[in-house]
Design a protein around this motif. Structure first.
Motif, short mmCIF file in Angstrom:
data_model
loop_
_atom_site.label_atom_id
_atom_site.label_comp_id
_atom_site.label_asym_id
_atom_site.label_seq_id
_atom_site.Cartn_x
_atom_site.Cartn_y
_atom_site.Cartn_z
N SER A 37 36.63 50.27 5.14
CA SER A 37 36.71 51.47 6.11
C SER A 37 35.50 51.63 6.95
CB SER A 37 37.37 52.55 5.32
OG SER A 37 36.32 53.07 4.55
N ARG A 38 35.84 52.45 7.96
CA ARG A 38 34.45 52.60 8.94
C ARG A 38 33.36 53.45 8.04
NH1 ARG A 38 32.84 56.84 11.69
NH2 ARG A 38 34.77 58.08 11.33
N LEU A 39 33.65 54.45 7.54
CA LEU A 39 32.63 55.19 6.84
C LEU A 39 32.20 54.39 5.45
CD1 LEU A 39 34.21 58.66 6.72
CD2 LEU A 39 32.40 58.06 8.20
N CYS A 52 26.94 51.23 3.69
CA CYS A 52 26.54 49.82 3.09
C CYS A 52 25.06 49.65 3.68
CB CYS A 52 27.59 48.68 3.20
SG CYS A 52 29.17 48.79 2.38
N ASP A 53 24.37 49.05 2.64
CA ASP A 53 23.08 48.60 3.24
C ASP A 53 22.98 47.50 4.10
OD1 ASP A 53 21.32 50.61 1.86
OD2 ASP A 53 22.10 49.98 -0.03
N LEU A 100 34.96 58.08 -2.23
CA LEU A 100 34.18 56.87 -2.45
C LEU A 100 32.77 56.63 -1.69
CD1 LEU A 100 34.21 54.05 -3.65
CD2 LEU A 100 35.42 53.42 -1.77
N VAL A 101 32.88 57.35 -0.68
CA VAL A 101 31.51 57.40 0.38
C VAL A 101 30.31 58.16 -0.30
CG1 VAL A 101 30.39 58.16 2.43
CG2 VAL A 101 32.60 57.00 2.53
N ARG A 102 30.97 59.30 -0.96
CA ARG A 102 29.78 60.17 -1.65
C ARG A 102 29.31 59.56 -3.02
NH1 ARG A 102 32.79 65.25 -2.86
NH2 ARG A 102 32.92 65.17 -0.69
N VAL A 130 23.93 48.81 -1.86
CA VAL A 130 25.18 48.60 -1.79
C VAL A 130 25.39 47.42 -0.69
CG1 VAL A 130 27.19 49.88 -0.93
CG2 VAL A 130 25.43 51.12 -2.05
N VAL A 131 26.39 46.59 -1.03
CA VAL A 131 26.64 45.53 -0.55
C VAL A 131 28.18 45.47 -0.09
CG1 VAL A 131 26.57 42.82 -0.12
CG2 VAL A 131 24.72 43.96 -1.49
N GLY A 132 28.35 45.53 1.18
CA GLY A 132 29.76 45.29 1.69
C GLY A 132 30.26 43.88 1.76
#
Length: 331
Positions: free
Chosen positions: A286-288, A293-294, A239-241, A253-255
């Motif tokens: 998750s941490r990563l 996220c921006d 997902l991070v990639r 990217v908004v968390g």
């Protein structure tokens, strides 16, 4: 008189058995036996044999009354891959309207007719789908006890899209990309609710991880009320990639998390390409993923409420983005 052979019964008969012709080994072969006694179901004259034949005929039937083995085959395709059941009138109708691949259409033998069921039958017969009548018990078994309302679809496994497919869909729509990413959401009901909100507020797709997360299952189809047929879902190995790729494509990217940097109604770039990321039910982001996220945005809520689940937070955030975009378009 003694010795009078003329007297009846005076002649003594010999008790010695006279020799007989040989049997040629016939008796010896009969003593060897015929092997173990066949099972009752293998003896053609036995009632158990007829019961076995009847069971095999039922198993060979492909209908819902084909017994346990037939139902097991209905759960698996010719390649052995598990198939999904879409249950419920709204879900089935939306799936048929979207022309998803259909294996079989099941309808109850006592189906109460309404506008939805009429359209379901019209589409199924018009396209030549395999249409089968089933009892309520059959449908209960096929759908694992789901609320089917007398109709169900047998569909192949869901075909996931790639991240690029979601971006292409956004480009074709002429609107800035709006994508939802789910970080470890494991409850299918939340995934279904997110798809429903995504369809309502014009999102271009949903991104889910391949591992430790819920995918598109029959439960998701049901909760989404057919939105799963309209909103594409992409699956990412990492997902991070995938989020990094979306950032390179120009997306913000908004968390979504409590205690964020801004509130969702203050997002200055809601009108730009946006990816909203919702965390899991218990741990949140998750941490990563959070580090990727921006910005992290929160939803203003009352102090007595600790947090919102992923589906609710996503629905509210999508509404805010849609509102800000309408506001910017009318300005």
């Amino acid at each position: 008189m003694a010795g009078n052979s003329q007297r009846r019964g005076a002649t003594r008969k010999s008790t010695k058995k006279a020799s007989t012709p040989g049997t040629g080994g016939k008796n010896r072969r009969s003593l060897e036996g015929k092997g173990p006694t066949p099972k009752a179901e293998d003896r053609t004259y036995h009632p158990a044999h007829e019961r076995k034949q009847a069971a095999e005929r039922r198993a060979a039937s492909s209908g819902p009354r084909g017994g346990k083995d037939a139902r097991a085959r209905d759960r698996a395709g010719s390649s052995g891959t598990a198939l999904e059941m879409v249950a419920g009138r709204n879900s089935v109708l939306e799936a048929l309207r979207s022309e998803i691949p259909v294996q079989t259409v099941y309808v109850s033998s006592r189906l109460e007719s309404d506008d939805r069921t009429k359209e379901i039958l019209d589409i199924a017969m018009g396209r030549g789908y395999d249409l089968r009548e089933a009892s309520k018990l059959d449908l209960d078994r096929l759908t694992d006890g789901a609320v089917h309302q007398g109709v169900a679809l047998h569909v192949p496994p869901y075909e996931y899209k790639d991240v690029d497919d979601l971006l292409d869909l956004a480009a074709d729509s002429g609107r800035p990309p709006l994508i939802i990413a789910l970080d470890g959401v494991t409850d299918p009901r939340n995934v279904g609710a997110v798809l429903r909100s995504a369809g309502a507020f014009g999102a271009h797709g949903v991104l889910v991880p391949e591992r430790r997360a819920a995918g598109v299952t029959a439960s998701v189809w049901k909760v989404s009320a057919g939105a799963a047929a309209r909103v594409p879902v992409a699956r990412a190995t990492n997902l991070v990639r995938a989020l990094e790729e979306l950032k390179k494509a120009g997306c913000f990217v908004v968390g979504l998390d409590a205690g964020g940097d801004v509130t969702i109604d203050e997002m200055a770039f809601a009108t730009d390409p946006v990816v909203l990321v919702a965390g899991s039910e218990g741990k949140g982001l998750s941490r990563l993923v959070r580090a990727t996220c921006d910005v992290v945005a929160s939803i203003p809520i009352g102090g007595e409420t600790e947090s919102l689940n992923a589906a609710t937070a996503t629905g509210i955030s999508l509404y805010e983005v849609a509102r800000l975009r309408r506001q910017a378009a009318s300005a």
